[in-house]
Design an enzyme around this catalytic site. Sequence first.
Site, PDB file in Angstrom:
ATOM      1  N   TYR A  89      63.226  49.850  34.602  1.00  0.00           N
ATOM      2  CA  TYR A  89      63.669  50.275  33.266  1.00  0.00           C
ATOM      3  C   TYR A  89      62.837  51.904  32.654  1.00  0.00           C
ATOM      4  O   TYR A  89      63.346  52.426  32.115  1.00  0.00           O
ATOM      5  CB  TYR A  89      61.739  49.282  32.634  1.00  0.00           C
ATOM      6  N   LYS A  96      59.703  52.737  24.647  1.00  0.00           N
ATOM      7  CA  LYS A  96      59.372  51.053  24.373  1.00  0.00           C
ATOM      8  C   LYS A  96      57.960  51.268  23.566  1.00  0.00           C
ATOM      9  O   LYS A  96      57.692  50.304  22.246  1.00  0.00           O
ATOM     10  CB  LYS A  96      60.321  50.402  24.375  1.00  0.00           C
TER      11      LYS A  96
END
Length: 248
Positions: free
Chosen positions: A149, A156
């Site tokens: 990720y 995020k």
Amino acid sequence: MKGLIVGVANDQSLAWGVAKALKARGVDLAITYQNAKAEPHVRPLAEEIGADIIMPLDVSKPEEMSALFGCIKQKWGKLDFMLHAVAFAPRGDLHGRVVDSSPEGFAMAMDISCHSLIRMVREAEPLMEGSGSIVTLTFYGSEKVVPCYGIMGPVKAALESSVRYLAAELGEKGIRVNALSAGPVRTRAASGLAGLDRLIDDALTVSPIKELVTNEQVGNMAAFLMSPEAKYVTGQTIYVDSGYSIAA
Ligand code: NAD
């Protein structure tokens, strides 16, 4: 009721699930497409759903942002709901280690995927007089280290924190802001992740409900968060992930 949906790329998009869920609840919609390349994929969907407003929005272009909100003000005079479903990171930075990320790549990912929410909320605020509900989309990689990720994890995390600050600042005006954290779904954006197959395998084996999340279910939860039933829910990150995030 009037709703703005930003982030439809095609019929796999999580934003498309939200558009359908709001339409089914009688909400009039404005739907944006990122650019001329995206338009032929998005416009037919927006027309199929009878969207009142179909306009371009690249969130890095202030003039397009002003034109969109100007049109909403002129046509509707108000806005009840807004979905922000936008994420981007340059491929090289996304696929590399966070340690090696470039300042430019990190800044761009942060601008497109996080600060764009802040800019959109600023534009929406005067149109949401007395009440409004805003939802953005996030992922578990913000909270725990999810392989592959990469820089989207810190981005995020910043997005979820921004949601809390925005919710705190706008709560008195009746404007709620929440993040919906979805399990992995095969979308165009997700296909840019090197480890998507593994995330999907994990979701199917590790999550308590051993099923993959659908954009319909994401849409249903977003519609709930936007509804009066969720009047006292704000600043939260709500998981729609088949329970994956509770598994050890
Ligand atoms: P998607 O590819 O369908 O949607 C991503 C959208 O971001 C596209 O519509 C694209 O046009 C838009 N976008 C990118 N750069 C933009 C820019 N500069 N201006 C305007 N729009 C821009 O993929 P998706 O998975 O539906 O992604 C939507 C959101 O959901 C993203 O924030 C993503 O991080 C989040 N999310 C996805 C998953 C998943 O597994 N698919 C899981 C959790 C969260």
